[in-house]
Design a protein around this motif. Structure first.
Motif, PDB file in Angstrom:
ATOM      1  N   THR A   1      -0.871  -3.211  -6.069  1.00  0.00           N
ATOM      2  CA  THR A   1      -0.773  -1.872  -5.511  1.00  0.00           C
ATOM      3  C   THR A   1       0.409  -1.111  -6.117  1.00  0.00           C
ATOM      4  O   THR A   1       0.285   0.048  -6.517  1.00  0.00           O
ATOM      5  N   ASP A  16      -8.733  -1.938  -1.081  1.00  0.00           N
ATOM      6  CA  ASP A  16      -8.303  -3.099  -0.298  1.00  0.00           C
ATOM      7  C   ASP A  16      -8.544  -2.798   1.173  1.00  0.00           C
ATOM      8  O   ASP A  16      -7.756  -2.104   1.817  1.00  0.00           O
ATOM      9  N   ASP A  25      -7.473   0.095  -6.903  1.00  0.00           N
ATOM     10  CA  ASP A  25      -6.619  -0.963  -6.350  1.00  0.00           C
ATOM     11  C   ASP A  25      -7.503  -1.891  -5.522  1.00  0.00           C
ATOM     12  O   ASP A  25      -8.184  -1.438  -4.600  1.00  0.00           O
ATOM     13  N   GLN A  54      -0.297   1.950   2.154  1.00  0.00           N
ATOM     14  CA  GLN A  54       0.658   1.631   1.085  1.00  0.00           C
ATOM     15  C   GLN A  54       0.300   2.381  -0.194  1.00  0.00           C
ATOM     16  O   GLN A  54       1.159   2.991  -0.835  1.00  0.00           O
TER      17      GLN A  54
HETATM   18 MG   LIG Z   1      -2.176  -4.516  -2.665  1.00  0.00          MG
END
Ligand SMILES: [Mg+2]
Ligand SMILES: Nc1nc2c(ncn2[C@@H]2O[C@H](COP(=O)(O)OP(=O)(O)OP(=O)(O)O)[C@@H](O)[C@H]2O)c(=O)[nH]1
Ligand SMILES: Nc1nc2c(ncn2[C@@H]2O[C@H](COP(=O)(O)OP(=O)(O)OP(=O)(O)O)[C@@H](O)[C@H]2O)c(=O)[nH]1
Ligand SMILES: [Mg+2]
Lengths: 294, 307
Positions: free
Chosen positions: B115, B138, B190, B147
């Motif tokens: 990430t 994710d 990601d 995040q």
């Molecule tokens: Mg990650």
């Protein structure tokens, strides 16, 4: 999911292929130990010790070497002090530290679940104010387990979060306060010094509490884990280790080397990403797992 | 550290080699013992070390000692050359599609740095005048989406999310449609961290790959990884056919032998390195520096002068 392509197959295969115990056998054994991340030095010491025993006890059957080897590694791990988490008497505070991405926050979620199931009053402190969404991550774990999380804004002072959390724990008669911290590489002086500030707050504000400082190590890590353990132990009163990600194919053999050099017990192991995936460390079963028999 | 003395050890070994016409098998074997230990302590995989040592031996044995170099210098030179060659060439660039958008997918074990690296790459590409979009696939790790959003905001790059109730395949497809209609010329996906032996989650990556046909699949590897790095790299490469590797957390004090292992089993270039938690801590990969780092010899050349 758990394909422990055990060392055991290789050890068995190796020992069966030898009619007598000789240098070549030991050399191949060395290979196998090194591939579990035990490290060259530890491996050589273990093998030297085996040679000694084979000679002294006049052992001639290669198949007997396996048990000797397992005994030796178990012995190293059993030399360590008590491996139970010390949260008695209440109140207790647990600080969780380690390098980036090893599994600190996740292990805290799992511990919270475990202690709560045991009937304890648990509180979490979001002491990682640095990494993006680290506070949210811990909060989700708190919600999942059903425990509160004391938190401040991102980029605020971690020591202040811990201070507040201790006051809250006192006010609420919390049994166990578990504090998250930001991941930090052990070779970064300023980040390591920041830990000192947190410890000072704990010592001052929670003098009477039972204390644990747990260093989290990733089982996938190679020899650098030894360095991590050494350096963290220098700045922090590390009372135990948590070895995570043992559900992969990595064997976590580095822990044997760490046990040789530092007198810190492994207290818990992580075997997955769910809240139940935390186990107590047991040297015998660990050695069996390394050898693929678990 | 155990092998901080490698340079000295080698010099000791090599002193005995002085003034000989040709390097004998025995001369070389002695030196190779030290090199072998250093590589193992640096976490280079056992098999990789074996092959490497054999290769160097083959080249070194019987070599005519040149007048300009001592035998020791010559062996070190060979070790250095072979190691640097094994590390590959510097290929720190993204292969852009001639028909944008270029789609890049980051994969790897839990906590490797995917990430963060997604954010770093996006920032770098933006500086190069691209218009990146990030897709948050994710759906498992708590607050993984948040995040990525924070990271995206920090580098000023938009992030496409659909929460954690849709499948990563659907999210990536919708994200790419979104990017196409918004003029994004690079799209970074990601993905969640996963174990290489987790069949179900590995299949999920394969499904994403089959659906969105990424131009680059980059394996993110923690430089502190031990002997298992080869298994990880092998599995990811077999399943997905990776295009390159990004090595993270090199700001630590690990020797980084994983770099050599991963490179040796996949034969794919290491494209970038992560050198910190900040989003501009991304650097090209330098094979020669990595070689010296793994051997624990800061400056191989100065050693050759001394040997
Ligand atoms: Mg990650
Ligand atoms: N397979 C497996 N994954 C784990 C385990 N423990 C943690 N993880 C995963 O590892 C990744 C990193 O875990 P975190 O708990 O965020 O690690 P951390 O040490 O808090 O990371 P930072 O705060 O960024 O330094 C996440 O994807 C977790 O789900 C484990 O025992 N097994
Ligand atoms: N020191 C340092 N830390 C890094 C680097 N790259 C990532 N990190 C840190 O490593 C930890 C894990 O990074 P993430 O980007 O969350 O890793 P991930 O692979 O996305 O993790 P999962 O999604 O849980 O599998 C975070 O604390 C990052 O800040 C690096 O190059 N150097
Ligand atoms: Mg964390």
């Amino acid at each position: 999911l758990k394909t422990k392509s055990g060392i055991t197959d290789r050890v068995d295969h190796l020992l069966k292929s030898y009619k007598k115990i000789d240098e070549d056998l030991f050399e191949e054994l060395e290979e196998i130990l090194i591939t579990s991340d035990m490290g060259v030095q530890t491996t050589m010491e273990i093998v030297e010790d085996l040679k000694e025993r084979v000679r002294k006890e006049k052992i001639s059957d290669p198949l007997e070497v396996k048990q000797l080897l397992m005994d030796k590694i178990t012995e190293i791990l059993e030399e360590l002090p008590d491996s139970k988490i010390n949260i008695e008497p209440s109140p207790a505070i647990i600080l969780v530290v380690g390098v980036n991405g090893v599994g600190k926050t996740t292990s805290i979620g799992k511990m919270a679940y475990r202690f709560k199931s045991e009937g304890k009053k648990v509180l979490l402190a979001a002491g990682d104010t640095f990494r993006a969404a680290a506070i949210d991550q811990l909060k989700i774990w708190g919600d999942r387990v059903g425990v509160d999380v004391i938190r401040h804004q991102e980029e605020s002072d971690p020591a202040a979060v811990i201070y507040d959390a201790i006051q809250a724990a006192k006010a609420r008669n919390t049994d166990v306060l578990i504090c998250d911290t930001a991941g930090r590489l052990h070779n970064k002086k300023n980040l390591m010094n920041e830990l000192g500030k947190i410890f000072k707050v704990v010592d001052r504000e929670y003098e009477n509490a039972s204390k644990e400082v747990l260093l989290v190590l990733d089982a996938t890590t190679g020899q650098n884990a030894v360095q991590q353990a050494k350096t963290f132990k220098e700045v922090a009163n590390i009372s135990g280790l948590i070895l995570t990600k043992l559900d992969g194919t990595a064997k976590g053999g580095v822990i044997v080397g760490i046990s040789r050099e530092l007198n810190v017990p492994v207290k818990l192991i992580g075997v997955g990403e769910k809240m139940e995936d935390l186990q107590e460390f047991n040297p015998q079963s660990f050695v069996k797992a390394i050898f693929g028999e678990a | 550290m155990v092998f901080e003395g490698l340079a000295e050890k080698l010099q000791d070994t090599f002193k005995k080699l002085k003034n000989k016409g040709k390097l004998t098998e025995k001369d070389v074997a002695e030196a190779m013992r030290e090199v072998r230990l250093a590589l193992l302590e640096a976490d280079v995989n056992f098999k990789v070390v074996k092959d490497f040592i054999n290769k160097v031996k083959e080249r070194a044995v019987g070599i005519e000692v040149l007048e300009s170099l001592t035998p020791g210098q010559q062996v070190i030179k060979i070790v250095n050359e072979e190691l640097t060659e094994l590390m590959g060439t510097s290929q720190s660039k993204i292969n852009f599609s001639s028909k944008p958008p270029t789609i890049i997918m980051l994969v790897g074990l839990q906590g490797a740095g995917k990430t963060t690296t997604t954010g770093k790459l996006a920032g770098m590409l933006k500086k190069q005048g691209k218009r990146p979009l990030l897709i948050a696939c994710d759906i498992y790790r708590p607050a993984a989406i948040k995040q990525l959003q924070v990271v995206g905001e920090k580098v000023g790059v938009p992030v496409f999310t659909m929460g954690d109730k849709q499948s990563p395949v659907d999210i990536s497809k919708a994200g790419i449609d979104h990017g196409m209609s918004h003029g994004n010329d690079v799209i970074l996906i990601d993905t969640a961290g996963r174990l290489h032996v987790d069949e179900e989650l590995m299949d999920e990556l394969k499904d994403i790959k089959n659906d969105v046909k990424p131009h680059e699949i980059l394996l993110v590897v923690d430089s502190m990884t031990g002997q298992d790095a080869v298994n990880v790299a092998e599995h990811f490469n077999e399943k997905l056919g990776i295009d390159g590797v990004i090595l993270t957390k090199l700001d630590g004090d690990t020797r980084g032998g994983a770099a050599l292992s991963v490179r040796a089993v996949t034969n794919k270039p290491i494209k970038f390195t992560g050198l910190g938690e900040k989003l501009d801590d991304l650097e090209p990969f330098y094979p020669d520096r990595m070689a010296s780092r793994i051997l624990g010899m800061g400056d191989m050349l100065s050693l050759i002068e001394k040997a």
